[in-house]
Scaffold this motif. Structure first.
Motif, PDB file in Angstrom:
ATOM      1  N   TRP A  69       0.691  -1.218   0.199  1.00  0.00           N
ATOM      2  CA  TRP A  69      -0.133   0.076   0.039  1.00  0.00           C
ATOM      3  C   TRP A  69       0.877   1.333   0.063  1.00  0.00           C
ATOM      4  O   TRP A  69       0.522   2.334  -0.790  1.00  0.00           O
ATOM      5  N   LEU A  70       1.900   1.295   0.475  1.00  0.00           N
ATOM      6  CA  LEU A  70       2.916   2.457   0.806  1.00  0.00           C
ATOM      7  C   LEU A  70       3.526   2.566  -0.475  1.00  0.00           C
ATOM      8  O   LEU A  70       3.586   3.864  -0.954  1.00  0.00           O
ATOM      9  N   ALA A  71       3.847   1.619  -1.255  1.00  0.00           N
ATOM     10  CA  ALA A  71       4.377   1.520  -2.574  1.00  0.00           C
ATOM     11  C   ALA A  71       3.431   2.154  -3.499  1.00  0.00           C
ATOM     12  O   ALA A  71       3.712   3.029  -4.288  1.00  0.00           O
TER      13      ALA A  71
ATOM     14  N   ILE B 163       0.954   4.065  -2.934  1.00  0.00           N
ATOM     15  CA  ILE B 163       0.769   5.527  -2.635  1.00  0.00           C
ATOM     16  C   ILE B 163       1.854   6.383  -3.010  1.00  0.00           C
ATOM     17  O   ILE B 163       1.497   7.670  -3.692  1.00  0.00           O
ATOM     18  N   VAL B 164       2.968   5.973  -2.922  1.00  0.00           N
ATOM     19  CA  VAL B 164       4.339   6.705  -3.535  1.00  0.00           C
ATOM     20  C   VAL B 164       4.224   6.756  -4.960  1.00  0.00           C
ATOM     21  O   VAL B 164       4.750   7.822  -5.482  1.00  0.00           O
ATOM     22  N   PHE B 165       3.748   5.876  -5.588  1.00  0.00           N
ATOM     23  CA  PHE B 165       3.834   5.694  -7.129  1.00  0.00           C
ATOM     24  C   PHE B 165       2.601   6.694  -7.384  1.00  0.00           C
ATOM     25  O   PHE B 165       3.029   7.211  -8.700  1.00  0.00           O
TER      26      PHE B 165
ATOM     27  N   ILE C  96       1.688   9.398  -6.022  1.00  0.00           N
ATOM     28  CA  ILE C  96       2.090  10.922  -5.657  1.00  0.00           C
ATOM     29  C   ILE C  96       3.148  11.049  -7.020  1.00  0.00           C
ATOM     30  O   ILE C  96       3.229  12.113  -7.376  1.00  0.00           O
ATOM     31  N   TRP C  97       3.907  10.093  -7.183  1.00  0.00           N
ATOM     32  CA  TRP C  97       5.209  10.307  -8.175  1.00  0.00           C
ATOM     33  C   TRP C  97       4.314  10.651  -9.606  1.00  0.00           C
ATOM     34  O   TRP C  97       4.933  11.808 -10.395  1.00  0.00           O
TER      35      TRP C  97
ATOM     36  N   TYR D 113      10.884  17.689  -8.850  1.00  0.00           N
ATOM     37  CA  TYR D 113      11.632  17.300  -7.660  1.00  0.00           C
ATOM     38  C   TYR D 113      13.024  18.109  -7.576  1.00  0.00           C
ATOM     39  O   TYR D 113      13.452  18.818  -8.568  1.00  0.00           O
TER      40      TYR D 113
END
Length: 56
Positions: A26-28, A30-32, A34-35, A54
């Motif tokens: 789930w964390l991966a 969410i980061v994806f 956002i990216w 960035y």
């Protein structure tokens, strides 16, 4: 008694590992997301081109 405790310990360890892996997925995700959103909402630079969102 000892085999029962070992089986319970193994179950707790495997449950904890499975929970940690699920949280990391789930964390991966969410980061994806956002990216990906960073590429859609990045602003323009002073020269009129698309700037980097960035700071690398």
């Amino acid at each position: 008694m000892v085999p029962v405790l070992l089986v319970l310990l193994l179950a707790v360890i495997l449950f904890g590992f499975g929970f940690a892996v699920k949280v990391l997925w789930w964390l991966a995700l969410i980061v994806f997301v956002i990216w990906l959103l960073g590429f859609l909402v990045r602003g323009t630079s002073a020269t009129g081109g698309r700037g980097r969102w960035y700071r690398w």
